[in-house]
Design an enzyme around this catalytic site. Structure first.
Site, short mmCIF file in Angstrom:
data_model
loop_
_atom_site.label_atom_id
_atom_site.label_comp_id
_atom_site.label_asym_id
_atom_site.label_seq_id
_atom_site.Cartn_x
_atom_site.Cartn_y
_atom_site.Cartn_z
N HIS A 73 1.88 0.24 -13.25
CA HIS A 73 2.71 -0.95 -13.44
C HIS A 73 4.18 -0.53 -13.44
O HIS A 73 4.54 0.45 -14.11
CB HIS A 73 2.33 -1.63 -14.76
CG HIS A 73 3.08 -2.89 -14.99
ND1 HIS A 73 2.76 -4.08 -14.36
CD2 HIS A 73 4.19 -3.14 -15.74
CE1 HIS A 73 3.62 -5.02 -14.75
NE2 HIS A 73 4.49 -4.48 -15.57
N GLY A 118 0.78 -1.23 0.00
CA GLY A 118 0.00 0.00 0.00
C GLY A 118 0.81 1.28 0.00
O GLY A 118 0.32 2.32 0.43
C1 GRF Z 1 3.61 -1.20 -7.41
O1 GRF Z 1 4.94 -1.31 -7.79
C2 GRF Z 1 2.71 -1.15 -8.60
O2 GRF Z 1 3.32 -0.62 -9.74
C3 GRF Z 1 2.38 -2.61 -8.85
O3 GRF Z 1 2.31 -3.16 -7.57
C4 GRF Z 1 3.13 -2.44 -6.67
C5 GRF Z 1 2.33 -2.10 -5.46
O4 GRF Z 1 3.13 -1.58 -4.44
N1 GRF Z 1 1.18 -2.75 -9.63
P1 GRF Z 1 2.47 -0.92 -3.17
O5 GRF Z 1 1.57 -1.96 -2.52
O6 GRF Z 1 1.70 0.28 -3.61
O7 GRF Z 1 3.62 -0.57 -2.28
#
Ligand code: GRF
Length: 191
Positions: free
Chosen positions: A108, A14
């Site tokens: 992504h 998150g």
């Molecule tokens: C991020 O790197 C996003 O690009 C990918 O999943 C990851 C989530 O990270 N889809 P977080 O939970 O927001 O730290």
């Protein structure tokens, strides 16, 4: 004028969720977190910030349609207009895509179409490429295949480890995603 209401879908840590909700001039209110992972750290973060959470367990539903309909019911009850995926590890199906047409966005950690799917940072690192980056895109039924809204490059340095690269990519994500959200909502960009 009433503020636009949005939901975040997340299954993990998150950090993007937190970056979005901590953005001072965010053009919408994040009113709901939906997670499919009961133990996900992002849920604690939502509680800490007083944001409503919905934990959905796919196994409790007979079909993907029923699973997504349950989510739609809550999204509609909360008057949610936009859905932002931030580390949501499930493919969104037709039911949700139709209910929120052109209003579901994902982030992504690669320069799509390069390195879609899981562990994009590890994929880029192992491929030995000199740069990767971040993509924000509308979603469709594919894996990280929807129309691209914004991209930002991140160089891969000779002494990078996966961890150092991940840190720099996430730092970019945390600035880019709120910026794109504001553009979408204020600027009326559509898919
Ligand atoms: C991020 O790197 C996003 O690009 C990918 O999943 C990851 C989530 O990270 N889809 P977080 O939970 O927001 O730290």
């Amino acid at each position: 004028m009433t503020r636009v209401r949005a939901a975040i879908f997340a299954s993990g840590t998150g950090s993007n969720f937190e970056a979005i909700i901590n953005t001072k001039d965010l053009a919408c209110d994040i009113v709901l977190l939906i997670s499919d992972q009961p133990g996900a750290k992002v849920i604690e973060k939502a509680h800490k910030h007083g944001i409503k959470t919905l934990i959905v367990d796919r196994k409790q539903f007979d079909s993907k349609i029923a699973f997504e309909q349950a989510m739609i019911e809550v999204l509609k009850a909360e008057h949610v207009e936009w859905v932002f995926l931030a580390g949501y590890m499930r493919l969104v199906g037709q039911t949700l895509l139709q209910a929120f047409e052109g209003k579901i966005v994902n982030i992504h950690p690669s320069l799509l179409p390069a390195f879609p799917g899981i562990d994009a940072i590890g994929q880029a690192f192992d491929a030995g490429v000199k740069k990767s980056g971040v993509t924000v895109h509308f979603i469709d039924e594919g894996i990280d295949t929807g129309p691209i809204i914004a991209q930002e490059e991140v160089n891969i340095l000779p002494d990078d480890t996966i961890q150092s690269l991940q840190k720099r990519i996430q730092d970019v994500e945390h600035v880019l995603y709120p910026k794109v959200i504001n553009h979408l909502i204020n600027g009326g960009l559509t898919s």
